[in-house]
Design an enzyme around this catalytic site. Structure first.
Site, mmCIF file in Angstrom:
data_model
loop_
_atom_site.group_PDB
_atom_site.id
_atom_site.type_symbol
_atom_site.label_atom_id
_atom_site.label_comp_id
_atom_site.label_asym_id
_atom_site.label_seq_id
_atom_site.Cartn_x
_atom_site.Cartn_y
_atom_site.Cartn_z
ATOM 1 N N PRO A 9 0.789 -1.229 0.000
ATOM 2 C CA PRO A 9 0.000 0.000 0.000
ATOM 3 C C PRO A 9 0.825 1.286 0.000
ATOM 4 C CG PRO A 9 -0.186 -1.163 2.101
ATOM 5 C CD PRO A 9 0.495 -2.090 1.140
ATOM 6 N N ASN A 10 0.322 2.201 -0.797
ATOM 7 C CA ASN A 10 0.829 3.582 -0.914
ATOM 8 C C ASN A 10 2.140 3.700 -1.679
ATOM 9 O OD1 ASN A 10 -1.358 4.851 0.524
ATOM 10 N ND2 ASN A 10 -0.540 3.851 2.346
ATOM 11 N N ARG A 17 5.585 12.565 -2.614
ATOM 12 C CA ARG A 17 5.619 13.204 -1.295
ATOM 13 C C ARG A 17 6.685 12.526 -0.448
ATOM 14 N NH1 ARG A 17 0.884 11.874 1.299
ATOM 15 N NH2 ARG A 17 1.582 13.137 3.036
ATOM 16 N N TYR A 22 11.496 8.627 1.492
ATOM 17 C CA TYR A 22 11.348 7.548 0.504
ATOM 18 C C TYR A 22 12.095 7.786 -0.805
ATOM 19 C CZ TYR A 22 7.714 6.102 3.740
ATOM 20 O OH TYR A 22 7.041 5.706 4.864
ATOM 21 N N ASN A 72 8.157 -5.510 -0.779
ATOM 22 C CA ASN A 72 8.015 -4.389 0.142
ATOM 23 C C ASN A 72 6.522 -4.315 0.446
ATOM 24 O OD1 ASN A 72 7.804 -2.055 1.582
ATOM 25 N ND2 ASN A 72 9.012 -0.800 0.180
ATOM 26 N N ALA A 75 3.067 -0.769 4.888
ATOM 27 C CA ALA A 75 2.604 -0.829 6.277
ATOM 28 C C ALA A 75 2.078 -2.214 6.662
ATOM 29 C CB ALA A 75 1.518 0.225 6.503
ATOM 30 N N HIS A 78 3.968 -4.534 9.117
ATOM 31 C CA HIS A 78 3.863 -4.430 10.569
ATOM 32 C C HIS A 78 2.513 -4.895 11.102
ATOM 33 C CE1 HIS A 78 7.221 -1.901 9.483
ATOM 34 N NE2 HIS A 78 6.432 -1.022 8.911
ATOM 35 N N ASP A 85 1.923 -15.690 5.824
ATOM 36 C CA ASP A 85 1.325 -17.027 5.687
ATOM 37 C C ASP A 85 1.303 -17.465 4.225
ATOM 38 O OD1 ASP A 85 0.888 -17.350 8.380
ATOM 39 O OD2 ASP A 85 -1.297 -17.127 8.298
ATOM 40 N N GLU A 96 12.900 -9.303 1.851
ATOM 41 C CA GLU A 96 12.083 -8.149 2.246
ATOM 42 C C GLU A 96 12.890 -6.869 2.039
ATOM 43 O OE1 GLU A 96 11.069 -8.562 6.359
ATOM 44 O OE2 GLU A 96 10.173 -6.573 6.514
ATOM 45 N N HIS A 98 12.826 -2.510 2.402
ATOM 46 C CA HIS A 98 12.199 -1.246 2.806
ATOM 47 C C HIS A 98 13.075 -0.094 2.347
ATOM 48 C CE1 HIS A 98 9.095 -3.213 5.012
ATOM 49 N NE2 HIS A 98 10.006 -3.991 5.561
ATOM 50 N N LEU A 99 12.447 0.898 1.755
ATOM 51 C CA LEU A 99 13.176 2.078 1.293
ATOM 52 C C LEU A 99 13.810 2.803 2.472
ATOM 53 C CD1 LEU A 99 10.264 3.098 -0.998
ATOM 54 C CD2 LEU A 99 12.581 2.764 -1.879
ATOM 55 N N SER A 100 13.025 3.017 3.513
ATOM 56 C CA SER A 100 13.495 3.742 4.689
ATOM 57 C C SER A 100 14.096 2.768 5.704
ATOM 58 C CB SER A 100 12.333 4.508 5.327
ATOM 59 O OG SER A 100 11.346 3.607 5.789
ATOM 60 N N ARG A 105 12.967 4.507 12.852
ATOM 61 C CA ARG A 105 11.694 5.238 12.852
ATOM 62 C C ARG A 105 10.853 4.837 14.076
ATOM 63 N NH1 ARG A 105 9.109 5.025 7.030
ATOM 64 N NH2 ARG A 105 7.911 6.735 7.942
ATOM 65 N N ARG A 109 7.195 0.465 13.651
ATOM 66 C CA ARG A 109 7.793 -0.021 12.401
ATOM 67 C C ARG A 109 8.985 -0.953 12.638
ATOM 68 N NH1 ARG A 109 5.290 3.451 8.535
ATOM 69 N NH2 ARG A 109 4.833 5.464 9.486
HETATM 70 O O1 CA2 Z 1 10.324 2.137 3.987
HETATM 71 C C1 CA2 Z 1 9.516 1.428 3.379
HETATM 72 O O2 CA2 Z 1 9.732 0.971 2.269
HETATM 73 C C2 CA2 Z 1 8.142 1.158 4.004
HETATM 74 O O3 CA2 Z 1 7.761 -0.162 3.651
HETATM 75 C C3 CA2 Z 1 7.182 2.167 3.417
HETATM 76 C C4 CA2 Z 1 5.796 2.109 4.028
HETATM 77 C C5 CA2 Z 1 5.868 2.153 5.549
HETATM 78 O O4 CA2 Z 1 4.579 1.972 6.102
HETATM 79 C C6 CA2 Z 1 6.805 1.080 6.099
HETATM 80 O O5 CA2 Z 1 6.866 1.213 7.502
HETATM 81 C C7 CA2 Z 1 8.186 1.235 5.517
HETATM 82 C C8 CA2 Z 1 4.936 3.296 3.587
HETATM 83 C C9 CA2 Z 1 4.903 3.554 2.131
HETATM 84 C C10 CA2 Z 1 4.288 4.922 1.919
HETATM 85 O O6 CA2 Z 1 4.692 5.401 0.688
HETATM 86 C C11 CA2 Z 1 4.578 6.735 0.442
HETATM 87 C C12 CA2 Z 1 4.876 7.134 -0.820
HETATM 88 C C13 CA2 Z 1 4.821 8.479 -1.137
HETATM 89 C C14 CA2 Z 1 4.435 9.414 -0.197
HETATM 90 C C15 CA2 Z 1 4.134 8.990 1.076
HETATM 91 C C16 CA2 Z 1 4.198 7.647 1.399
#
Ligand code: CA2
Length: 147
Positions: A9-10, A17, A22, A72, A75, A78, A85, A96, A98-100, A105, A109
């Site tokens: 998601p997202n 943003r 990210y 990836n 969210a 978590h 599963d 796995e 994660h960008l961040s 954080r 997370r």
């Molecule tokens: O760091 C990552 O890759 C995460 O998987 C990104 C997730 C976050 O919930 C994980 O804890 C770590 C969130 C992705 C949100 O992506 C956005 C993209 C553009 C603007 C805002 C958020």
């Protein structure tokens, strides 16, 4: 060799943003960079993103015969038990990403439901983490050296 890249998601909003967290690259940029690398390795890559947990589970199940998975889960990392599963039930080798740096954080997370069932995590390196995961998965699957 076939490797499936799955984003949760997202992540479709990447590049629009929060670039400090990210990065500036869009998901399409990451896909292109991975495809370029995969072509050199002669890896067949499929890329998919969904904001819906059940669609992510369906996508994992429908790639049960593939060689590897780079995930990836956003969210859902978590919160979801259904995604790990699904990975465990199809028995696909997974890394796995994660960008961040999730461990630098908020505490929520720091826990990943995926961590017990993946080969490893690449965390905090932005888009480069996806490329590293591709090289790592390819290396392990082809038994390059011994690790
Ligand atoms: O760091 C990552 O890759 C995460 O998987 C990104 C997730 C976050 O919930 C994980 O804890 C770590 C969130 C992705 C949100 O992506 C956005 C993209 C553009 C603007 C805002 C958020």
């Amino acid at each position: 060799m076939r490797i499936f890249v799955l984003n949760g998601p997202n992540l479709n909003l990447l590049g629009s943003r929060e670039p400090a967290i990210y990065g500036l690259e869009t998901l399409a940029d990451i896909e292109l960079l991975m495809r370029t690398r995969a072509d050199k390795l002669r890896v067949d890559l499929e890329f998919f993103q969904s904001n819906h947990e059940g669609e992510l589970v369906d996508a994992i199940q429908s790639h049960r015969d593939w060689d590897g998975l780079i995930i990836n889960a956003g969210a859902y990392t978590h919160t979801s038990l259904a995604i790990p599963d699904a990975i465990a039930s199809v028995g696909i080798a997974a890394i796995e990403v994660h960008l961040s740096n999730v461990y630098a954080r908020e505490a929520v997370r720091h826990h990943s439901y995926l961590s017990p069932i993946v080969w490893g995590q690449v965390v905090g390196f932005g888009f480069r983490g996806y490329l590293a995961a591709l090289d790592l998965l390819y290396g392990r699957l082809t038994n390059e050296a011994s690790g």
